[in-house]
Design an enzyme around this catalytic site. Structure first.
Site, PDB file in Angstrom:
ATOM      1  N   LYS A   9      -4.084  36.023  90.263  1.00  0.00           N
ATOM      2  CA  LYS A   9      -4.510  34.638  90.012  1.00  0.00           C
ATOM      3  C   LYS A   9      -5.567  34.195  91.014  1.00  0.00           C
ATOM      4  O   LYS A   9      -5.717  34.754  92.088  1.00  0.00           O
ATOM      5  CB  LYS A   9      -3.299  33.722  89.953  1.00  0.00           C
ATOM      6  CG  LYS A   9      -2.565  33.976  88.626  1.00  0.00           C
ATOM      7  CD  LYS A   9      -1.570  32.967  88.219  1.00  0.00           C
ATOM      8  CE  LYS A   9      -1.095  33.310  86.789  1.00  0.00           C
ATOM      9  NZ  LYS A   9       0.152  32.678  86.440  1.00  0.00           N
TER      10      LYS A   9
ATOM     11  N   ARG B   4       5.908  38.756  86.831  1.00  0.00           N
ATOM     12  CA  ARG B   4       4.939  39.118  85.781  1.00  0.00           C
ATOM     13  C   ARG B   4       3.712  39.715  86.467  1.00  0.00           C
ATOM     14  O   ARG B   4       3.122  39.063  87.327  1.00  0.00           O
ATOM     15  CB  ARG B   4       4.579  37.860  84.991  1.00  0.00           C
ATOM     16  CG  ARG B   4       3.704  38.087  83.791  1.00  0.00           C
ATOM     17  CD  ARG B   4       3.509  36.765  83.049  1.00  0.00           C
ATOM     18  NE  ARG B   4       2.642  36.929  81.895  1.00  0.00           N
ATOM     19  CZ  ARG B   4       1.311  36.929  81.949  1.00  0.00           C
ATOM     20  NH1 ARG B   4       0.696  36.769  83.098  1.00  0.00           N
ATOM     21  NH2 ARG B   4       0.590  37.087  80.861  1.00  0.00           N
TER      22      ARG B   4
HETATM   23  N1  PMM Z   1       0.652  33.276  83.505  1.00  0.00           N
HETATM   24  C1  PMM Z   1      -0.196  33.570  82.515  1.00  0.00           C
HETATM   25  C2  PMM Z   1       0.276  33.805  81.212  1.00  0.00           C
HETATM   26  N2  PMM Z   1       1.595  33.760  80.938  1.00  0.00           N
HETATM   27  N3  PMM Z   1       3.807  33.437  81.660  1.00  0.00           N
HETATM   28  C3  PMM Z   1       4.674  33.134  82.634  1.00  0.00           C
HETATM   29  N4  PMM Z   1       6.008  33.084  82.362  1.00  0.00           N
HETATM   30  N5  PMM Z   1       4.261  32.889  83.920  1.00  0.00           N
HETATM   31  C4  PMM Z   1       2.949  32.909  84.262  1.00  0.00           C
HETATM   32  O1  PMM Z   1       2.625  32.631  85.424  1.00  0.00           O
HETATM   33  C5  PMM Z   1       1.996  33.213  83.238  1.00  0.00           C
HETATM   34  C6  PMM Z   1       2.474  33.475  81.940  1.00  0.00           C
HETATM   35  C7  PMM Z   1      -1.653  33.618  82.780  1.00  0.00           C
HETATM   36  O2  PMM Z   1      -1.999  34.803  83.382  1.00  0.00           O
HETATM   37  P1  PMM Z   1      -3.025  35.889  82.747  1.00  0.00           P
HETATM   38  O3  PMM Z   1      -4.135  35.113  82.093  1.00  0.00           O
HETATM   39  O4  PMM Z   1      -3.453  36.656  83.940  1.00  0.00           O
HETATM   40  O5  PMM Z   1      -2.255  36.712  81.781  1.00  0.00           O
END
Ligand code: PMM
Length: 265
Positions: A203, A250
């Site tokens: 992030k 994640r």
């Molecule tokens: N962050 C992203 C997408 N889905 N789901 C959960 N549960 N927690 C998160 O912090 C989260 C998520 C965005 O991240 P990406 O764009 O790098 O996939």
């Protein structure tokens, strides 16, 4: 939880068949690298992202889930598939295709998860992805996020959801300082008694913290490290989270994160 984003910006060759084939290959690699959950998503929720239609989102993810569901580890139940969506229709179709967890960045699908009899990750977000980074303000970000999530989790169990995780939503309507406070005090979420999930991987605030020192570096730097150069920072945050009792991290860098979990979790 390994991240499998099936969006045009992740496998960008414009051909749906090749996109699906690439996504399935990456999903299998995520399983081989030791993830317990493959998190399949068809809508980018990055800051400023424009929403896609539910039909388009489903067309991206459902064939990928159907194929991964017949993988031996998934069929045997040792690896699970989660669907990263804010949309009920996509969650329903994904569960029919083999997903057993709804990873819900809107924290609004608990009744859907209850009806489907599947797990539910409730994530905190302020606003929506288009607007969420417009000067978010909290009095006490840790307490406010915890109270919101405990409320959602309690409602979910009352509705009949069989498994619930709470997730502070790092980067979703938070400044870098808010994100750092939430990670630093993640034990406050753990102390609520609800299983905790967190997504810190790659992030932006990690890019800022590790920004180039010859150009200032540090939080708020103009030259953050790019997303694919944030692995060490991501694993450091994952390790911190495991040590403080977080159940699900994640992650994009699955192999490194699984190793961190084995030694620290
Ligand atoms: N962050 C992203 C997408 N889905 N789901 C959960 N549960 N927690 C998160 O912090 C989260 C998520 C965005 O991240 P990406 O764009 O790098 O996939």
């Amino acid at each position: 939880m390994g991240v499998l984003n099936v969006t045009p910006d992740s496998f960008s060759d414009g051909s749906r068949f090749l996109d699906h084939a690439s996504a399935v290959a990456r999903g299998r690699a995520i399983i081989a690298e030791g993830a317990c959950i493959v998190d399949v998503g068809g809508e980018s929720t990055r800051p400023g992202a424009v929403p896609v239609s539910e039909d388009e989102e489903a067309a991206r993810v459902i064939p990928v889930i159907e194929t991964l569901a017949i993988d031996s580890a998934v069929a045997a139940g040792s690896v699970r598939i989660s669907i990263d969506t804010r949309h009920a229709a996509v969650a329903v179709a994904a569960v029919a295709a083999g997903a057993t967890i709804v990873n819900d960045v809107s924290a609004g699908l608990h009744e859907v998860a209850a009806d489907l009899g599947v797990g539910w990750v409730a994530m905190h977000m302020r606003g929506d992805p288009r607007t969420m980074q417009d000067e978010p303000v909290y009095d006490d970000v840790v307490a406010e996020v915890r109270d919101f999530l405990v409320d959602r989790a309690t409602a979910a169990v009352a509705a009949g959801v069989p498994e619930v995780w709470i997730d502070p939503g790092i980067g979703f309507g938070k400044t870098a300082a808010h994100n750092l406070a939430l990670v630093r005090h993640v034990d406050v979420l753990v102390a609520s008694g609800w299983p905790v999930a967190i997504g810190v991987s790659r992030k932006r605030f990690l890019g800022e913290l590790t920004g180039r020192s010859d150009q200032g570096g540090g939080e708020g730097t103009d030259t953050p490290t790019p997303p694919d150069d944030r692995a060490e920072a991501s694993v450091a945050m994952a390790t911190w989270s495991f040590v403080h009792g977080v159940q699900i991290v994640r992650a994009h860098d699955v192999r490194a994160t699984v190793r961190a979990a084995r030694v620290a979790g």
